[in-house]
Motif scaffolding. Sequence first.
Motif, short mmCIF file in Angstrom:
data_model
loop_
_atom_site.label_atom_id
_atom_site.label_comp_id
_atom_site.label_asym_id
_atom_site.label_seq_id
_atom_site.Cartn_x
_atom_site.Cartn_y
_atom_site.Cartn_z
N UNK A 181 9.86 -9.25 -8.20
CA UNK A 181 11.11 -8.83 -8.82
C UNK A 181 11.30 -9.53 -10.16
N UNK A 182 10.99 -10.81 -10.18
CA UNK A 182 11.09 -11.61 -11.41
C UNK A 182 10.25 -10.99 -12.51
N UNK A 204 21.07 -10.85 -6.32
CA UNK A 204 20.98 -11.10 -7.77
C UNK A 204 19.70 -10.51 -8.39
N UNK A 205 18.74 -10.18 -7.53
CA UNK A 205 17.54 -9.51 -8.05
C UNK A 205 17.89 -8.13 -8.61
N UNK A 241 9.46 -7.59 -17.40
CA UNK A 241 8.90 -6.38 -18.02
C UNK A 241 10.01 -5.54 -18.64
N UNK A 242 11.12 -5.38 -17.87
CA UNK A 242 12.25 -4.57 -18.37
C UNK A 242 12.81 -5.20 -19.64
N UNK A 243 12.93 -6.55 -19.63
CA UNK A 243 13.47 -7.28 -20.77
C UNK A 243 12.55 -7.09 -21.98
N UNK A 262 15.96 -19.84 -14.15
CA UNK A 262 14.60 -19.86 -14.69
C UNK A 262 13.52 -20.23 -13.67
N UNK A 263 13.91 -20.75 -12.50
CA UNK A 263 12.92 -21.21 -11.52
C UNK A 263 12.13 -20.03 -10.96
N UNK A 264 10.84 -19.99 -11.24
CA UNK A 264 10.02 -18.86 -10.77
C UNK A 264 9.17 -19.24 -9.57
#
Lengths: 111, 111
Positions: free
Chosen positions: B91-92, A26-27, B97-99, A75-77
């Motif tokens: 990755x998050x 999903x990344x 950044x892309x968003x 949303x969990x980072x």
Amino acid sequence: MVKSQTLDRTFSALSDPRRRDILERLQLGPASISELARPTGISLPGVMKHIRILEEANLVTTEKKGRTRECRLGPEQMDDVTAWIQRYRDQWERRLDRLGALIDKRKGEAT
Amino acid sequence: MVKSQTLDRTFSALSDPRRRDILERLQLGPASISELARPTGISLPGVMKHIRILEEANLVTTEKKGRTRECRLGPEQMDDVTAWIQRYRDQWERRLDRLGALIDKRKGEAT
């Protein structure tokens, strides 16, 4: 207590290699349940079970789109999990430093 | 595969708040099973069960000393777990950044 439950859920969700595979997939971008099942070789009901656990840990969100369910990273980072592990590692390093100091002292006494 | 099993075991060991309590207590120094049971309010057999799981994950080592068993932090420094989570978080951030870039582009088009 809420924080502790967040840690429980996140650590528990990450403890299964198939769930980590799903998160890594999903990344790259959103995917349907069947798109997740194909490369990982997990059955559709299996993927659905894992997705539910990942959803409860806020690591994944899903949305019904027509006949498919689209999954994406949630949303969990992992801030809490990172903070917990970092505290543990800091203690570890401090312990090694103390041990090093003790060895140096003993060496000094021996000479 | 070995690496994956290490991740499984570490994440799974950390998913229980009592096991995290035990690890936090051991950061202060070695302790016997009964010294671990007292402040945490867990029964002796309960502590022994948790210690076994932590031992399997290399987070704790134990040594028989007379009539007691001394527990201390094990060699596992959570390098693999930290690396996995860090990759995920990177990755998050890249995704954010892309968003952000996409939003800026849309804004630019709207004006």
